[in-house]
Design a protein around this motif. Structure first.
Motif, mmCIF file in Angstrom:
data_model
loop_
_atom_site.group_PDB
_atom_site.id
_atom_site.type_symbol
_atom_site.label_atom_id
_atom_site.label_comp_id
_atom_site.label_asym_id
_atom_site.label_seq_id
_atom_site.Cartn_x
_atom_site.Cartn_y
_atom_site.Cartn_z
ATOM 1 N N SER A 1 13.297 7.507 0.558
ATOM 2 C CA SER A 1 14.204 7.498 1.706
ATOM 3 C C SER A 1 14.083 6.211 2.527
ATOM 4 C CB SER A 1 13.909 8.705 2.607
ATOM 5 O OG SER A 1 12.638 8.576 3.163
ATOM 6 N N ARG A 2 13.037 5.400 2.230
ATOM 7 C CA ARG A 2 12.786 4.152 2.958
ATOM 8 C C ARG A 2 12.281 3.114 1.963
ATOM 9 N NH1 ARG A 2 15.470 4.081 7.300
ATOM 10 N NH2 ARG A 2 15.200 5.872 8.648
ATOM 11 N N PRO A 3 12.284 1.823 2.342
ATOM 12 C CA PRO A 3 11.685 0.821 1.439
ATOM 13 C C PRO A 3 10.208 1.136 1.223
ATOM 14 C CG PRO A 3 12.958 -0.250 3.189
ATOM 15 C CD PRO A 3 12.905 1.198 3.527
ATOM 16 N N ASP A 4 9.677 0.768 0.049
ATOM 17 C CA ASP A 4 8.252 0.967 -0.223
ATOM 18 C C ASP A 4 7.426 0.253 0.843
ATOM 19 O OD1 ASP A 4 9.279 2.190 -2.409
ATOM 20 O OD2 ASP A 4 8.640 0.651 -3.857
ATOM 21 N N LYS A 5 6.145 0.711 0.995
ATOM 22 C CA LYS A 5 5.310 0.108 2.040
ATOM 23 C C LYS A 5 3.856 0.030 1.616
ATOM 24 C CE LYS A 5 4.812 4.563 4.404
ATOM 25 N NZ LYS A 5 4.989 5.279 5.680
ATOM 26 N N LYS A 6 3.085 -0.783 2.368
ATOM 27 C CA LYS A 6 1.652 -0.933 2.119
ATOM 28 C C LYS A 6 0.900 -0.272 3.261
ATOM 29 C CE LYS A 6 1.996 -5.382 -0.248
ATOM 30 N NZ LYS A 6 1.596 -6.816 -0.193
ATOM 31 N N VAL A 7 0.137 0.771 2.936
ATOM 32 C CA VAL A 7 -0.598 1.501 3.961
ATOM 33 C C VAL A 7 -2.043 1.021 3.992
ATOM 34 C CG1 VAL A 7 -1.413 3.756 4.722
ATOM 35 C CG2 VAL A 7 0.893 3.513 3.763
ATOM 36 N N TYR A 8 -2.499 0.636 5.184
ATOM 37 C CA TYR A 8 -3.856 0.100 5.350
ATOM 38 C C TYR A 8 -4.793 1.144 5.944
ATOM 39 C CZ TYR A 8 -1.972 -4.506 4.311
ATOM 40 O OH TYR A 8 -1.381 -5.571 3.690
ATOM 41 N N ASN A 9 -6.044 1.131 5.461
ATOM 42 C CA ASN A 9 -7.104 1.985 5.997
ATOM 43 C C ASN A 9 -8.329 1.138 6.278
ATOM 44 O OD1 ASN A 9 -6.401 5.051 5.794
ATOM 45 N ND2 ASN A 9 -5.554 4.106 3.941
ATOM 46 N N ILE A 10 -9.086 1.521 7.304
ATOM 47 C CA ILE A 10 -10.324 0.825 7.605
ATOM 48 C C ILE A 10 -11.399 1.265 6.605
ATOM 49 C CG2 ILE A 10 -11.185 2.515 9.291
ATOM 50 C CD1 ILE A 10 -12.102 0.058 11.012
ATOM 51 N N THR A 11 -12.272 0.344 6.207
ATOM 52 C CA THR A 11 -13.386 0.663 5.301
ATOM 53 C C THR A 11 -14.651 0.897 6.134
ATOM 54 O OG1 THR A 11 -14.052 -1.650 5.091
ATOM 55 C CG2 THR A 11 -12.429 -0.822 3.500
ATOM 56 N N PRO A 12 -15.730 1.467 5.522
ATOM 57 C CA PRO A 12 -16.992 1.621 6.264
ATOM 58 C C PRO A 12 -17.474 0.283 6.834
ATOM 59 C CG PRO A 12 -17.071 2.890 4.239
ATOM 60 C CD PRO A 12 -15.798 2.095 4.190
ATOM 61 N N ALA A 13 -17.315 -0.805 6.078
ATOM 62 C CA ALA A 13 -17.714 -2.137 6.558
ATOM 63 C C ALA A 13 -16.910 -2.530 7.801
ATOM 64 C CB ALA A 13 -17.509 -3.176 5.463
#
Lengths: 181, 181
Positions: free
Chosen positions: B63-75
């Motif tokens: 339904s929307r353009p593809d996207k890049k989802v970011y997550n924080i790492t333990p570091a």
DNA sequence: CCTAACATGTAATCGGTTACATGATTCT
DNA sequence: AGAATCATGTAACCGATTACATGTTAGG
């Protein structure tokens, strides 16, 4: 023309100055609301000279190294006056203290309390500095300087600084108390 | 690592986000204390990825353009927590309003009064905005959120914003009254 | 003699803004 | 068909900091 240009012109309206003088002022008194290093000031004075906003006279000294004394020109004066009351663009705010506060729920309470107590001490010291400067100005002028005097502008900014530090201090105290509870 | 990096990590601690999401947040809510455009955010996310502070997953959407989802790492989490309470460097202040005020004695009183009345109106509008957001938060949490909740951090900053605008408004009113006298 | 203050510049780098550039999807 | 929003990037430029660079004069 950059904001630094107007900052310099504002100072030159109060009298002749060298680049060195301006650098000192931007480091000390003016630092409450504007900042600049000599490495930015010297090139900026060149630009202002090329634009005809300031004029320079070289002064030979025997007791000190020779220097270049800058004065504002009528054109510079005109540009400055036009700028002062022109529409104020809303500047992007960047406060590292509040950026950190935005994540304060992540850290241990006791450490957060120590951090803000330290900030509070800093803020109180700054407030006292402003209060002393204000008191000195009031003593020199037996009250508030009249609004045509350059001391009035200085007074208004010192008053702001003092009230602002008071507000920051009060908020810090609230935060410390709330973290303790 | 830049302050923007920590600003981004702080947001990612609150949940997954795309570069686009972050750009929206830096334009709206976070704008009280930090600012960034997408042109700065996308490259910064790349740097954080290269440093192993965040990880990215590409999400296909219909339904929307593809996207890049970011997550924080333990570091990344570790770096953020270390930064929050580290010694706060005193940042150079630059306030165009007070730079102008520094030369306010040069301009006609009536024009100066009009200028500050306009600023006062702006400030009051901002204060009301903060007050409404504060009231909404208080309603949602039936009072002040507990200090381990991320809403507490938000609350603390909103409270600061409100009190700050109140202080600025009071100073403006003093200045207007004094110029009138 | 050495240090501090006076005095003036330039170069490299960094953080941030503006402008350039592209493309998907939805809604009117 | 066209506009608005979603979505991601790059390039040019500008303001500011840090570091590089040089030289004078006064005073301990």
């Amino acid at each position: 023309m950059s904001k630094l240009s107007f900052a310099i012109l504002g100072q030159l309206m109060r009298g002749s100055r060298t680049g060195y003088d301006l650098a000192q002022e931007f480091r000390d008194g003016l630092s409450q609301f504007w900042h600049a290093k000599h490495s930015q000031i010297y090139p900026e004075l060149q630009k202002l000279k090329d634009l005809g906003q300031v004029k320079v006279s070289e002064v030979r000294q025997s007791s000190r190294p020779d220097k270049k004394v800058y004065n504002i020109t009528p054109a510079g004066e005109c540009a400055l006056l036009e700028w002062i009351l022109s529409p104020l663009p809303d500047a992007p705010v960047r406060s590292e203290l509040h950026l950190r506060t935005h994540s304060i729920h992540l850290v241990p309470k006791d450490q957060a309390i120590a951090f803000y107590k330290n900030e509070l001490a800093r803020t109180e010291a700054e407030r006292e500095g402003f209060e002393m400067q204000l008191a000195r100005l009031e003593a020199a002028f037996s009250g508030i300087p009249s609004s045509e005097n350059e001391a009035f502008s200085t007074y208004a900014n010192l008053k702001f600084g003092m009230e602002n530090r008071r507000q920051v201090a009060e908020w810090s105290r609230w935060l410390i108390a709330t973290l303790k509870a």
